[in-house]
Design a protein around this motif. Structure first.
Motif, PDB file in Angstrom:
ATOM      1  N   UNK A 108       0.840  -1.211   0.000  1.00 48.25           N
ATOM      2  CA  UNK A 108       0.000   0.000   0.000  1.00 48.25           C
ATOM      3  C   UNK A 108       0.868   1.252   0.000  1.00 48.25           C
ATOM      4  N   UNK A 109       1.918   1.260   0.817  1.00 48.33           N
ATOM      5  CA  UNK A 109       2.761   2.452   0.943  1.00 48.33           C
ATOM      6  C   UNK A 109       3.611   2.696  -0.302  1.00 48.33           C
ATOM      7  N   UNK A 110       4.086   1.616  -0.929  1.00 51.80           N
ATOM      8  CA  UNK A 110       4.998   1.770  -2.075  1.00 51.80           C
ATOM      9  C   UNK A 110       4.295   1.673  -3.419  1.00 51.80           C
ATOM     10  N   UNK A 111       3.070   1.208  -3.433  1.00 48.82           N
ATOM     11  CA  UNK A 111       2.384   0.985  -4.703  1.00 48.82           C
ATOM     12  C   UNK A 111       1.158   1.848  -4.898  1.00 48.82           C
ATOM     13  N   UNK A 112       1.250   3.112  -4.538  1.00 51.88           N
ATOM     14  CA  UNK A 112       0.109   4.020  -4.658  1.00 51.88           C
ATOM     15  C   UNK A 112      -0.179   4.425  -6.092  1.00 51.88           C
ATOM     16  N   UNK A 113      -1.012   5.439  -6.241  1.00 50.33           N
ATOM     17  CA  UNK A 113      -1.405   5.922  -7.563  1.00 50.33           C
ATOM     18  C   UNK A 113      -0.174   6.306  -8.386  1.00 50.33           C
ATOM     19  N   UNK A 114      -0.192   5.907  -9.646  1.00 46.42           N
ATOM     20  CA  UNK A 114       0.901   6.245 -10.556  1.00 46.42           C
ATOM     21  C   UNK A 114       2.120   5.385 -10.402  1.00 46.42           C
ATOM     22  N   UNK A 115       2.047   4.343  -9.544  1.00 46.74           N
ATOM     23  CA  UNK A 115       3.202   3.479  -9.293  1.00 46.74           C
ATOM     24  C   UNK A 115       2.913   2.059  -9.761  1.00 46.74           C
ATOM     25  N   UNK A 116       3.860   1.492 -10.467  1.00 42.47           N
ATOM     26  CA  UNK A 116       3.788   0.091 -10.884  1.00 42.47           C
ATOM     27  C   UNK A 116       4.729  -0.694  -9.983  1.00 42.47           C
ATOM     28  N   UNK A 117       4.174  -1.493  -9.101  1.00 36.64           N
ATOM     29  CA  UNK A 117       4.964  -2.219  -8.107  1.00 36.64           C
ATOM     30  C   UNK A 117       5.348  -3.597  -8.618  1.00 36.64           C
ATOM     31  N   UNK A 118       6.638  -3.934  -8.455  1.00 34.59           N
ATOM     32  CA  UNK A 118       7.157  -5.251  -8.808  1.00 34.59           C
ATOM     33  C   UNK A 118       7.779  -5.878  -7.561  1.00 34.59           C
ATOM     34  N   UNK A 119       7.728  -7.196  -7.471  1.00 32.40           N
ATOM     35  CA  UNK A 119       8.369  -7.927  -6.385  1.00 32.40           C
ATOM     36  C   UNK A 119       9.445  -8.826  -6.977  1.00 32.40           C
ATOM     37  N   UNK A 120      10.633  -8.777  -6.387  1.00 29.64           N
ATOM     38  CA  UNK A 120      11.763  -9.600  -6.834  1.00 29.64           C
ATOM     39  C   UNK A 120      12.167 -10.518  -5.691  1.00 29.64           C
ATOM     40  N   UNK A 121      12.378 -11.782  -6.020  1.00 26.76           N
ATOM     41  CA  UNK A 121      12.790 -12.764  -5.011  1.00 26.76           C
ATOM     42  C   UNK A 121      13.884 -13.633  -5.614  1.00 26.76           C
ATOM     43  N   UNK A 122      14.950 -13.861  -4.854  1.00 30.65           N
ATOM     44  CA  UNK A 122      16.054 -14.698  -5.319  1.00 30.65           C
ATOM     45  C   UNK A 122      16.097 -15.980  -4.494  1.00 30.65           C
ATOM     46  N   UNK A 123      16.427 -17.085  -5.148  1.00 28.72           N
ATOM     47  CA  UNK A 123      16.399 -18.385  -4.472  1.00 28.72           C
ATOM     48  C   UNK A 123      17.540 -19.252  -4.963  1.00 28.72           C
ATOM     49  N   UNK A 124      17.982 -20.153  -4.107  1.00 27.99           N
ATOM     50  CA  UNK A 124      18.976 -21.151  -4.506  1.00 27.99           C
ATOM     51  C   UNK A 124      18.671 -22.469  -3.814  1.00 27.99           C
ATOM     52  N   UNK A 125      19.348 -23.524  -4.206  1.00 31.94           N
ATOM     53  CA  UNK A 125      19.005 -24.859  -3.712  1.00 31.94           C
ATOM     54  C   UNK A 125      19.292 -25.000  -2.223  1.00 31.94           C
ATOM     55  N   UNK A 126      18.507 -25.862  -1.571  1.00 31.28           N
ATOM     56  CA  UNK A 126      18.593 -26.021  -0.124  1.00 31.28           C
ATOM     57  C   UNK A 126      19.859 -26.730   0.328  1.00 31.28           C
ATOM     58  N   UNK A 127      20.528 -27.443  -0.560  1.00 32.34           N
ATOM     59  CA  UNK A 127      21.799 -28.055  -0.167  1.00 32.34           C
ATOM     60  C   UNK A 127      22.825 -26.990   0.180  1.00 32.34           C
ATOM     61  N   UNK A 128      22.691 -25.811  -0.426  1.00 30.49           N
ATOM     62  CA  UNK A 128      23.566 -24.684  -0.089  1.00 30.49           C
ATOM     63  C   UNK A 128      22.915 -23.770   0.948  1.00 30.49           C
ATOM     64  N   UNK A 129      21.604 -23.592   0.827  1.00 31.21           N
ATOM     65  CA  UNK A 129      20.910 -22.650   1.698  1.00 31.21           C
ATOM     66  C   UNK A 129      20.924 -23.066   3.160  1.00 31.21           C
ATOM     67  N   UNK A 130      20.595 -24.319   3.421  1.00 28.50           N
ATOM     68  CA  UNK A 130      20.430 -24.768   4.809  1.00 28.50           C
ATOM     69  C   UNK A 130      21.726 -24.651   5.611  1.00 28.50           C
ATOM     70  N   UNK A 131      22.872 -25.177   5.121  1.00 30.06           N
ATOM     71  CA  UNK A 131      24.121 -24.991   5.888  1.00 30.06           C
ATOM     72  C   UNK A 131      24.505 -23.519   6.033  1.00 30.06           C
ATOM     73  N   UNK A 132      24.311 -22.727   4.966  1.00 29.00           N
ATOM     74  CA  UNK A 132      24.668 -21.310   5.025  1.00 29.00           C
ATOM     75  C   UNK A 132      23.842 -20.583   6.081  1.00 29.00           C
ATOM     76  N   UNK A 133      22.568 -20.943   6.191  1.00 33.84           N
ATOM     77  CA  UNK A 133      21.701 -20.277   7.160  1.00 33.84           C
ATOM     78  C   UNK A 133      22.101 -20.620   8.591  1.00 33.84           C
ATOM     79  N   UNK A 134      22.537 -21.863   8.835  1.00 31.88           N
ATOM     80  CA  UNK A 134      22.997 -22.199  10.195  1.00 31.88           C
ATOM     81  C   UNK A 134      24.223 -21.371  10.559  1.00 31.88           C
ATOM     82  N   UNK A 135      25.174 -21.285   9.633  1.00 27.74           N
ATOM     83  CA  UNK A 135      26.360 -20.474   9.908  1.00 27.74           C
ATOM     84  C   UNK A 135      25.966 -19.022  10.199  1.00 27.74           C
TER      85      UNK A 135
END
Length: 367
Positions: A108-135
């Motif tokens: 609501x705050x970022x996508x008001x009148x005259x604004x085209x809102x986009x969402x970007x999400x980045x992802x990678x495989x859990x074999x790398x994600x899970x150990x990295x997140x513990x560290x």
């Protein structure tokens, strides 16, 4: 009529976000010449820090600084965005697991009148994600063993697990948005990065609709990985000093930045890896993610097959909870030496603060 496009990069953590945000910061003035804006609060505050505080405020969190340091930061960011036209990029990975109410407010705050809102999400495989997140959780002050962390991860309970759950995050953040405004960037495997170091940045440029030539300044920032011995020593230090409950900025800076990001990085040590018996679970999650993405119609930058964990390494798996005492002692002595050198060189805190501010100002003034 659309006068502004806002690209809101909401995560996930451990997907090269530090590198991407630093590259946006280093090229902010150059990007602005082409109508691409990375808002910040002042010349002494980097866009990355400005966006971090805004995200904390939106999520009603208060870590990473003195109590109350983030209050009002979200509204300040929204005011900055409202004054801009063209393309605006807002990025912080802690936004990924936001609640439905917090997501609704952000949109609501970022996508008001005259604004085209986009969402970007980045992802990678859990074999790398899970150990990295513990560290990363250990760097941030957690004390749990790898075994306990893995058990809770399979249940989807830790903050990182919620941030990594691609379908849940994008269904929440993408609600009421056309699928073409939802951009999924897959993080390439290590072999691809070794062949072309800027491939992740090029993918982000595609998602953001910008020309890579507009941001030529490279970044060397990244959250460095620790080995099993180094991670175990930091975990035991957290337990000894009750770090997670104290959250003193200077105290955390010593452990997280000076030790975990500098002094203990680059040592020859066994990496933290996903246990072989968790690969089937990681493959199941990848199947779920890929099926959802293919059926959603969202914009995918990269290869969805990169989200699969692949096969376990051929070498024997080493349990991070069972590091020989001698190896831990070697790491602890290196940490003690680094702490001793740091204590010897530290001077007047006000002078140190002024030097950091001057360095940051000179960096932001570069053309």
């Amino acid at each position: 009529m659309t006068t502004r496009r806002v690209y809101l990069h909401v995560g996930a953590p451990k997907t090269g976000t530090t590198y991407v945000q630093d590259r946006l910061t280093r090229n902010a003035r150059l990007l602005a010449r082409h109508g691409v804006h990375v808002p910040t609060g002042s010349a002494l505050v980097t866009p990355a820090l400005f966006h971090f505080r805004a995200a904390l405020d939106l999520l009603e969190q208060d870590w990473g600084g003195a109590p109350g340091h983030a209050v009002g930061a979200w509204d300040a960011l929204v005011r900055k965005v409202d004054k801009l036209s063209g393309t605006v990029v807002v990025s912080h990975e802690i936004l990924a697991p936001a609640s439905a109410a917090q997501v609704a407010r952000a949109k609501r705050d970022l996508g008001g009148d005259g604004t085209e809102l986009h969402v970007v999400y980045s992802a990678r495989d859990l074999a790398r994600q899970v150990p990295a997140a513990w560290q990363e959780s250990i760097k941030q002050g957690r004390k749990w063993s790898y075994r306990r962390y893995l058990a809770r991860t399979r249940e989807g309970r830790p903050w990182f697990s919620r941030a990594f759950d691609l379908p849940t995050v994008l269904e929440r953040w993408g609600a009421d948005l056309p699928p073409e405004r939802i951009h999924l960037v897959t993080v390439p495997p290590k072999r691809v990065v070794q062949e072309r170091s800027d491939v992740l940045w090029l993918r982000f440029c595609t998602a953001l609709g910008i020309d890579p030539a507009w941001a030529p300044r490279e970044s060397d920032r990244a959250n460095q990985s620790l080995g099993i011995a180094e991670t175990q020593v930091v975990r035991r230090l957290n337990r000894r000093m009750d770090r997670a409950t104290r959250r003193e900025a200077s105290y955390d800076e010593l452990i997280r930045e000076m030790l975990a990001q500098e002094a203990l990085v680059g040592r020859r040590s066994t990496p933290v890896l996903l246990p072989p018996d968790m690969y089937p679970w990681a493959e199941e999650q990848a199947d779920r993610w890929i099926t959802w993405a293919r059926g959603s119609g969202i914009h995918v930058v990269g290869d969805l097959e990169e989200l699969r964990p692949g096969l376990p390494p051929l070498e024997p798996w080493r349990d991070p909870d069972r590091v020989p005492p001698k190896r831990q002692l070697d790491v602890a002595l290196d940490a003690l030496a680094a702490m001793t050198r740091e204590a010897a060189r530290r001077d007047d805190p006000e002078q140190a603060l002024w030097r950091r501010a001057r360095t940051q100002l000179e960096r932001l003034r570069r053309p």
